[in-house]
Each structure stands twice: as structure tokens, then as C-alpha cells.
Design an enzyme around this catalytic site. Structure first.
Site, short mmCIF file in Angstrom:
data_model
loop_
_atom_site.label_atom_id
_atom_site.label_comp_id
_atom_site.label_asym_id
_atom_site.label_seq_id
_atom_site.Cartn_x
_atom_site.Cartn_y
_atom_site.Cartn_z
N ILE A 296 1.04 3.60 2.58
CA ILE A 296 1.70 2.80 1.41
C ILE A 296 1.28 1.63 0.85
O ILE A 296 0.67 0.73 1.59
CB ILE A 296 3.24 2.63 1.92
CG1 ILE A 296 3.91 4.01 2.45
CG2 ILE A 296 4.00 2.06 0.49
CD1 ILE A 296 5.43 3.68 2.75
N GLU A 338 3.58 1.79 7.92
CA GLU A 338 3.61 2.28 6.85
C GLU A 338 2.62 3.67 6.50
O GLU A 338 2.42 3.84 5.54
CB GLU A 338 3.64 1.40 5.41
CG GLU A 338 2.20 0.73 5.47
CD GLU A 338 1.94 -0.34 6.20
OE1 GLU A 338 1.03 -1.35 5.95
OE2 GLU A 338 2.78 -0.71 7.21
#
Length: 414
Positions: A296, A338
């Protein structure tokens, strides 16, 4: 009729009081045609241990033999046929007149134990002679007059009782399997060190116990249901039914533990541990697969600006978004933080790039509830035939790094 009703029955025989075969019906291999033996080929089995032991039984008692190799005319039959025998005496006019004996192919039982991955199995009969050993040269030691014995090789086996598992200091697990008053087997499970470090002890116990109970249940139900009913058999069936109920409860517990150890607690997708094991299974079977690593973009800013609760919500919604847009044959795992990974089988370069770019666009267009859209970077590598896992992962990781370096929100393949 009895022999035809169960294709694991090798032989059905009637042996008279002197040990001579009177009736013999047999099949050569599992599932093959049943044949009646010519009278000239009937044999004298008076010196075989299963005959002498069975002749000592009272009416309606049943003996269960060791698992050993079938012998014909005093010589081990080849190809070898591991055999398990059930025998009971028969009476004429109140006098013991011989035995009825049924031989079963025991290959499936042995394979049941051997099929456990990452575990070396030592299986021995009641006297300690090996039936199966990790060193194939020590299989069926009694039949081949080899002196190796489980009680000599593993002295702690003398402490193994009729119930439960026994653990020794070297993390070996042992079990005594009682089949009847006169028959039992001893099993040692030697869990390979590399595997032991990855699996919780409780999970292993539950897995082995379930596996053991389910195998014994399936085999003995097929045996008992192929015989004429009696009070003794009905009692045994009830006992095995209780084992089945217990096994079912153990299975539920095992599934619960299995799920918790392979799933990420926040997103409920697979975790890195599952990812590693899945990749290893693909590698061992030499399968071609593609790997997509996903990160991300600027996720730290989300946590810093909106708080970790909102960051967790983004992770959860992103996994739901990704899961809904990959194929059933693909699997998604949270790599950590992430970062996520997707492994795809049977996909060429164009297909993998198209899937990754589709996921990139869907993520960019999804409304996470912030002023700026959330985006992701994607790195791809396709395993080549015979390639080790580490180089594949390194190429995917380098591709992800390159995608970040080029400005993020893009797909790069290496």
C-alpha cells in the site's frame, strides 16, 4: 459371497483340526476376481502361529494376527503381500474341529501410516519386530529373520501403555494400538526437526490422533460389517462408534487450531506461514506459478493522519477487495504490515500482468473514505521450471521496489 463382499479380503479358508486346508477361496490382488483353489493345491498350515493361537480360543472368540508377509508352501510369496488375519475356531457336535480364517490385504493400513508427511514412522508388532521402518531394509524383520527390534532400539517403548501418547526426551511420540487380547501394534512418530519447529505440539497430537482413529475406524468397520453379526461384534461396533464420535470432536478442535494458525487475525486472509508452506508445496511438486507482491502506497501517512483504527479498516477492506477480484485457484496472503502477496497457478505473463493491473485500478477507484485515494504498487515474478523459491521471491521483491521507485501505483514484472 463373503469374499466378494469386501475386495480387501485376500483369502477365506477353513482349516481342520490337524492344520490342513479344507476350503480355500482367494484373490491375487485387491479387487481382482475371486477363485476357488484346486484341492491338489491345498496346504498344511499346522505349523503356522496363527493356527496354533486360534485353536486355543473358546467358541465365538476371534484372534487378530500380526501384520506380516503371506507365505505359500513355506516360502514368502512374491511380490510380497502384507497380510492381516482374523480367525475363529468352529465346532461340530460340540467339539472344536478347526478354524475359519480370513486374510486381508494390509497394504492400505501400512500406507495409511506412511502417508503422513514430515513424519518418520516405526511400526512394530506385539513382540517388537518391525513391520515398517524408515529404513526400508528393516521392514518385516521377523519374516526375514533380522534381529532389529523396536524395544531394543527405543528402550522407552516398555513404558508405553494401552492408552494415550507417550513422549520421550527426544520428542518422539509413541502409541500402543490394541486390537484384541492377543494382538497389538506399537507405533513411533518421529517428527522431522525442520517440521517440528513450524508446527505447534498440540496440533500434531490432534492431527495424529484424528488420523489414527479415522484409519482404524474405517478399516475395522469394513471388516466387522463383512462378518456374520454376533453380540461380540455388536459390542465392538459400539466401541468403534464411540471412537468415531470422539474423532469428530477432535477434528473440530483441530480445524479450529488449524484455522487460527494459518489466518491473519486482523484481515482473516492467509498469513505468511501459510504462504511459505503453500509455496513449498508448489516447489516440491515442481509446479509453475506466478507471485504478485503488493504494498500500500504511503500507508504510514494513513496511520499518522487518521489513526491506527482507520489504518486497520483500510487493511480489512483492501483484503476484501482483492479477494473478491482474484480467481478461486489463486490465494491471497497478508505478508506483514501493509504488504500482501498473491500466488497464481497456470498463468502466463500477459494474464498475470492483466490481473495485477486490474487490481491496481480497482484499488485506486475504491472509496476508502479519505480525501485522497488509496493506491498500491505491484511487483511480479513468474517461476521458471526447476527454479528455486528464493530467486522467484527476490525478483518479485525487486519488481515491487522498482514500482515504488518509478512513482508508485503501477505494475512491474521481473
Amino acid at each position: 459371497m463373503l469374499t466378494k463382499s469386501n475386495n480387501t479380503i485376500m483369502q477365506f479358508r477353513v482349516i481342520d483340526i490337524d492344520g490342513k486346508e479344507v476350503v480355500r477361496v482367494e484373490r491375487k490382488n485387491i479387487g481382482s476376481e475371486v477363485m476357488s483353489t484346486n484341492e491338489s493345491l491345498l496346504q498344511d498350515k499346522g505349523d503356522r502361529y496363527y493356527f496354533t493361537e486360534s485353536m486355543k480360543l473358546a467358541e465365538r472368540e476371534v484372534s487378530i494376527s500380526n501384520i506380516d508377509l503371506n507365505v505359500e508352501f513355506g516360502v514368502i510369496e512374491h511380490p510380497i503381500k502384507p497380510t492381516l488375519r482374523f480367525a475363529t475356531p468352529f465346532f461340530l457336535n460340540g467339539l472344536k474341529s478347526g478354524i475359519v480364517i480370513i486374510n486381508f490385504f494390509a497394504n492400505d493400513i501400512l500406507q495409511h501410516f506412511k502417508s503422513l508427511k514430515h513424519i518418520d514412522i516405526y511400526l512394530a508388532n506385539k513382540t517388537g519386530s518391525y513391520i515398517s521402518h524408515p529404513d526400508g531394509k528393516l521392514n518385516f524383520t521377523k519374516d526375514y529373520n533380522v534381529k532389529s527390534n523396536i524395544f531394543n532400539d527405543f528402550p522407552f517403548m516398555s513404558k508405553v501403555k494401552d492408552s494415550g501418547f507417550y513422549f520421550d526426551k527426544k520428542k518422539l511420540m509413541a502409541k500402543k494400538i490394541v486390537l484384541s487380547k492377543s494382538s497389538c501394534f506399537y507405533v513411533i512418530y518421529n517428527i522431522q526437526k525442520a517440521y517440528l519447529s513450524r508446527i505447534h505440539k498440540e496440533q500434531i497430537i490432534l492431527s495424529l490422533l484424528l488420523y489414527l482413529l479415522s484409519g482404524i475406524y474405517a478399516f475395522f468397520m469394513s471388516v466387522l460389517l463383512s462378518k456374520y453379526p454376533s453380540d461380540k461384534y455388536e459390542k465392538r461396533i459400539n466401541e468403534i462408534e464411540s471412537m468415531k464420535t470422539y474423532a469428530s470432536k477432535m477434528k473440530s478442535k483441530m480445524v479450529e487450531l488449524h484455522d487460527s494458525s494459518y489466518l491473519d487475525p486482523l484481515t482473516s486472509v492467509f498469513n505468511r506461514r501459510y504462504f511459505d508452506e503453500k509455496l513449498m508445496s508448489y516447489f516440491e511438486s515442481n509446479e509453475i506459478f506466478s507471485m504478485i507482491l503488493i504494498d500500500i502506497d504511503h500507508f504510514k501517512k494513513v496511520n499518522d493522519t487518521y489513526g491506527h483504527d482507520e489504518g486497520d479498516r483500510v487493511l480489512i477492506e483492501l483484503t476484501q477487495l482483492l479477494s473478491a477480484n482474484i480467481r478461486e485457484t489463486d490465494f491471497l496472503a497478508r505478508w506483514g504490515g501493509e504488504e500482501f502477496s498473491i500466488v497464481l497457478k497456470n498463468s502466463d505473463k500477459k494474464s498475470v500482468v492483466d490481473i495485477a493491473d486490474k487490481l491496481r485500478k480497482i484499488t485506486e477507484q475504491y472509496d476508502f473514505g479519505f480525501k485522497k485515494n488509496i493506491t498500491c504498487s505491484f511487483g511480479i515474478a513468474i517461476r521458471e521450471e526447476g527454479e528455486e523459491i528464493d530467486p522467484v521471491f527476490k525478483r518479485a521483491d525487486n519488481a515491487l521496489y522498482e514500482a515504488k521507485k518509478q512513482g508508485r501505483n503501477r505494475v512491474v514484472i521481473r
